[in-house]
Design a protein around this motif. Structure first.
Motif, PDB file in Angstrom:
ATOM      1  N   ILE A 191       0.841  -1.204   0.000  1.00 11.24           N
ATOM      2  CA  ILE A 191       0.000   0.000   0.000  1.00 11.24           C
ATOM      3  C   ILE A 191       0.869   1.243   0.000  1.00 11.24           C
ATOM      4  O   ILE A 191       0.626   2.203  -0.749  1.00 11.24           O
ATOM      5  CB  ILE A 191      -0.953  -0.005   1.209  1.00 11.24           C
ATOM      6  N   ARG A 192       1.912   1.236   0.835  1.00  8.72           N
ATOM      7  CA  ARG A 192       2.790   2.410   0.888  1.00  8.72           C
ATOM      8  C   ARG A 192       3.495   2.625  -0.448  1.00  8.72           C
ATOM      9  O   ARG A 192       3.632   3.763  -0.914  1.00  8.72           O
ATOM     10  CB  ARG A 192       3.810   2.265   2.012  1.00  8.72           C
ATOM     11  N   LYS A 193       3.957   1.535  -1.059  1.00  5.99           N
ATOM     12  CA  LYS A 193       4.658   1.673  -2.333  1.00  5.99           C
ATOM     13  C   LYS A 193       3.744   2.306  -3.371  1.00  5.99           C
ATOM     14  O   LYS A 193       4.156   3.187  -4.135  1.00  5.99           O
ATOM     15  CB  LYS A 193       5.159   0.314  -2.822  1.00  5.99           C
ATOM     16  N   TRP A 194       2.495   1.867  -3.386  1.00  3.93           N
ATOM     17  CA  TRP A 194       1.509   2.468  -4.293  1.00  3.93           C
ATOM     18  C   TRP A 194       1.337   3.955  -3.977  1.00  3.93           C
ATOM     19  O   TRP A 194       1.317   4.802  -4.891  1.00  3.93           O
ATOM     20  CB  TRP A 194       0.173   1.735  -4.158  1.00  3.93           C
ATOM     21  N   ALA A 195       1.211   4.287  -2.683  1.00  2.86           N
ATOM     22  CA  ALA A 195       0.975   5.679  -2.279  1.00  2.86           C
ATOM     23  C   ALA A 195       2.156   6.578  -2.653  1.00  2.86           C
ATOM     24  O   ALA A 195       1.969   7.721  -3.085  1.00  2.86           O
ATOM     25  CB  ALA A 195       0.710   5.750  -0.776  1.00  2.86           C
ATOM     26  N   VAL A 196       3.376   6.060  -2.495  1.00  2.86           N
ATOM     27  CA  VAL A 196       4.562   6.846  -2.855  1.00  2.86           C
ATOM     28  C   VAL A 196       4.640   7.017  -4.370  1.00  2.86           C
ATOM     29  O   VAL A 196       4.920   8.115  -4.871  1.00  2.86           O
ATOM     30  CB  VAL A 196       5.840   6.171  -2.300  1.00  2.86           C
ATOM     31  N   GLU A 197       4.401   5.956  -5.108  1.00  2.00           N
ATOM     32  CA  GLU A 197       4.469   6.026  -6.571  1.00  2.00           C
ATOM     33  C   GLU A 197       3.451   7.008  -7.145  1.00  2.00           C
ATOM     34  O   GLU A 197       3.681   7.623  -8.194  1.00  2.00           O
ATOM     35  CB  GLU A 197       4.254   4.639  -7.175  1.00  2.00           C
ATOM     36  N   HIS A 198       2.316   7.183  -6.462  1.00  2.00           N
ATOM     37  CA  HIS A 198       1.272   8.073  -6.944  1.00  2.00           C
ATOM     38  C   HIS A 198       1.330   9.459  -6.295  1.00  2.00           C
ATOM     39  O   HIS A 198       0.411  10.261  -6.473  1.00  2.00           O
ATOM     40  CB  HIS A 198      -0.111   7.447  -6.717  1.00  2.00           C
ATOM     41  N   GLY A 199       2.399   9.722  -5.535  1.00  5.89           N
ATOM     42  CA  GLY A 199       2.571  11.040  -4.950  1.00  5.89           C
ATOM     43  C   GLY A 199       1.624  11.353  -3.816  1.00  5.89           C
ATOM     44  O   GLY A 199       1.451  12.523  -3.449  1.00  5.89           O
ATOM     45  N   ILE A 200       1.009  10.329  -3.239  1.00  7.80           N
ATOM     46  CA  ILE A 200       0.089  10.540  -2.120  1.00  7.80           C
ATOM     47  C   ILE A 200       0.855  10.625  -0.805  1.00  7.80           C
ATOM     48  O   ILE A 200       0.481  11.364   0.103  1.00  7.80           O
ATOM     49  CB  ILE A 200      -0.951   9.407  -2.083  1.00  7.80           C
ATOM     50  N   MET A 201       1.936   9.849  -0.677  1.00  6.44           N
ATOM     51  CA  MET A 201       2.840   9.937   0.466  1.00  6.44           C
ATOM     52  C   MET A 201       4.229  10.257  -0.069  1.00  6.44           C
ATOM     53  O   MET A 201       4.600   9.809  -1.160  1.00  6.44           O
ATOM     54  CB  MET A 201       2.868   8.622   1.262  1.00  6.44           C
ATOM     55  N   ARG A 202       4.987  11.034   0.685  1.00  5.07           N
ATOM     56  CA  ARG A 202       6.334  11.362   0.243  1.00  5.07           C
ATOM     57  C   ARG A 202       7.306  10.285   0.704  1.00  5.07           C
ATOM     58  O   ARG A 202       7.182   9.747   1.818  1.00  5.07           O
ATOM     59  CB  ARG A 202       6.768  12.743   0.742  1.00  5.07           C
ATOM     60  N   PRO A 203       8.278   9.962  -0.116  1.00  2.30           N
ATOM     61  CA  PRO A 203       9.241   8.930   0.276  1.00  2.30           C
ATOM     62  C   PRO A 203      10.172   9.412   1.375  1.00  2.30           C
ATOM     63  O   PRO A 203      10.435  10.612   1.502  1.00  2.30           O
ATOM     64  CB  PRO A 203      10.011   8.663  -1.019  1.00  2.30           C
ATOM     65  N   VAL A 204      10.654   8.480   2.169  1.00  5.04           N
ATOM     66  CA  VAL A 204      11.665   8.783   3.174  1.00  5.04           C
ATOM     67  C   VAL A 204      13.010   8.895   2.478  1.00  5.04           C
ATOM     68  O   VAL A 204      13.340   8.075   1.609  1.00  5.04           O
ATOM     69  CB  VAL A 204      11.706   7.682   4.259  1.00  5.04           C
ATOM     70  N   ALA A 205      13.783   9.910   2.830  1.00  9.33           N
ATOM     71  CA  ALA A 205      15.068  10.129   2.172  1.00  9.33           C
ATOM     72  C   ALA A 205      16.042   8.994   2.476  1.00  9.33           C
ATOM     73  O   ALA A 205      15.923   8.293   3.483  1.00  9.33           O
ATOM     74  CB  ALA A 205      15.668  11.461   2.616  1.00  9.33           C
ATOM     75  N   GLY A 206      17.015   8.818   1.596  1.00  7.08           N
ATOM     76  CA  GLY A 206      18.030   7.796   1.799  1.00  7.08           C
ATOM     77  C   GLY A 206      17.567   6.432   1.333  1.00  7.08           C
ATOM     78  O   GLY A 206      16.614   6.302   0.555  1.00  7.08           O
TER      79      GLY A 206
END
Length: 385
Positions: A32-47
């Motif tokens: 779910i998180r991977k989907w959310a990050v790929e769609h710009g809904i959640m921002r990725p954690v740096a590094g």
């Protein structure tokens, strides 16, 4: 899982591959998180942290309605409970009953909950004690200051909780609390007096303030993102050397003694604590945060303000009332096993709103085992009880 298709039917998404092994709740949360990050809904954690967590995850295939709703409600964080196979999608804006009719109640055989909840800033507001801020225990014919009571640095108008007494390899007794309580977010000088009760709780009719000990050391609490700082080292804990050991008790507010054994947290575990603000409360561990939690700290008297990331953060809901409130920071969280014995589980350090919790509250804690190992101390029980 590359060939897996998710189909929405009666607000439930299931695997179209009946012979595929059932993924863990953690795996589904990662998808779910991977989907959310790929769609710009959640921002990725740096590094490299984001990549390491999602390395084996395949993003879910979600409907446009789900995407639109998560964007509109602002998906903030994801927590999961492996025992109940439940995933919590925390949003900034409330998901209404009407919204739930168009949202999936299950994804890949994991139940989905949509609580509204944000993480509260630490140090922004002064705390108010709901009950007794300090407890004196009569032991050996003398009054002793109990764990679970109010403390603060002598130069700070604040109050937190003395979580426990601990002892180092040399047999020296210390008090354990949060870095942001007695360490002033890394700003306490070594040797700074720690007062009991905390300065905020000093008043007529209460316990006369006295020097309980002197600040010794803190664990890392570094501002920055993964890649610039080692987020895995961050831990909100500190110890101070007890001045006169005869003045303090390992009793947790007269309710029970500090346990010396440790167990690691588990989903669904029933826990309790004694704290400066809400006293003795019980609750249940409802899950673990999937990604590092970003906590905003401020120490206005020292010109400090910053956001710090913490890994391995767990969530508790109280039993009918909030498990903790501001001022309970530093409380030792314990569990009772089937034989009636208590074991230490974690250290309370933060909180936030949660529409699923009592009075819309949730409590965050860090496991106690790595904290004690890093500080090279052991829990002390049986002291002046």
């Amino acid at each position: 899982m590359d060939e897996t298709e998710l189909s929405k039917s009666h607000t439930t998404w299931t695997l179209a591959m009946p012979n595929a092994p059932q993924p863990s709740t953690f795996d589904v949360a990662c998808s779910i998180r991977k989907w959310a990050v790929e769609h710009g809904i959640m921002r990725p954690v740096a590094g490299a942290l984001e990549a390491s967590i999602n390395a084996t995850a395949t993003a879910i295939k979600a409907s446009t309605d789900f995407e639109s709703m998560m964007r509109q409600k602002e998906l903030l964080s994801i927590a999961f409970n492996e025992a109940s196979r439940t995933i919590y999608l925390y949003t900034k804006r409330k998901v209404t009953g009407k919204d739930l009719k168009t949202l999936p109640s299950s994804i890949l055989n994991c139940g989905i909950a949509y609580p509204q909840g944000v993480v509260e800033e630490i140090g922004k507001n002064n705390q108010i004690a709901h009950g007794a801020a300090a407890s004196m225990i009569l032991a050996g014919g003398a009054n002793r200051y109990a764990c679970g009571s109010s403390i603060s640095p002598g130069n700070s108008h604040s109050a937190g909780t003395l979580g426990a007494l601990v002892v180092d390899a040399a047999g020296v007794i210390h008090g354990l609390s949060n870095n942001h309580v007695t360490g002033l977010c890394n700003h306490s000088q070594v040797g700074l007096p720690i007062l009991a009760p905390g300065v905020l709780d000093v008043g007529p009719g209460g316990v006369n303030p006295f020097t309980l000990g002197f600040h010794k050391t803190v664990l890392d609490m570094a501002i920055g993102t993964q890649g610039n700082v080692d987020v895995s080292r961050n831990s909100d804990a500190a110890i101070f050397e007890i001045f006169q050991t005869a003045n303090v008790s390992s009793s947790q507010g007269g309710v029970y003694d500090t346990p010396t054994s440790i167990v690691d947290p588990l989903d669904g575990m029933v826990v309790e604590k004694v704290g400066r603000t809400t006293g003795h409360t019980r609750g249940k561990i409802v899950g673990q945060e999937l990604m590092p939690v970003e906590i905003s700290y401020s120490a206005p008297n020292f010109g400090f303000q910053g956001r710090i990331l913490f890994e391995n953060v767990w969530v508790i809901h109280g039993e009918n009332v909030p498990f903790g409130q501001p001022g309970d920071s530093g409380s030792l969280i314990v569990q009772i096993d089937g034989g009636g014995l208590r074991h230490a589980v974690g250290l309370l350090f933060a909180g936030g709103t949660d529409s699923l919790g009592p009075e819309n509250q949730r409590t965050f804690f860090l496991p106690i085992r790595p904290i004690l190992e890093k500080l090279q101390v052991s829990l002390l029980g049986g002291h002046n009880v």
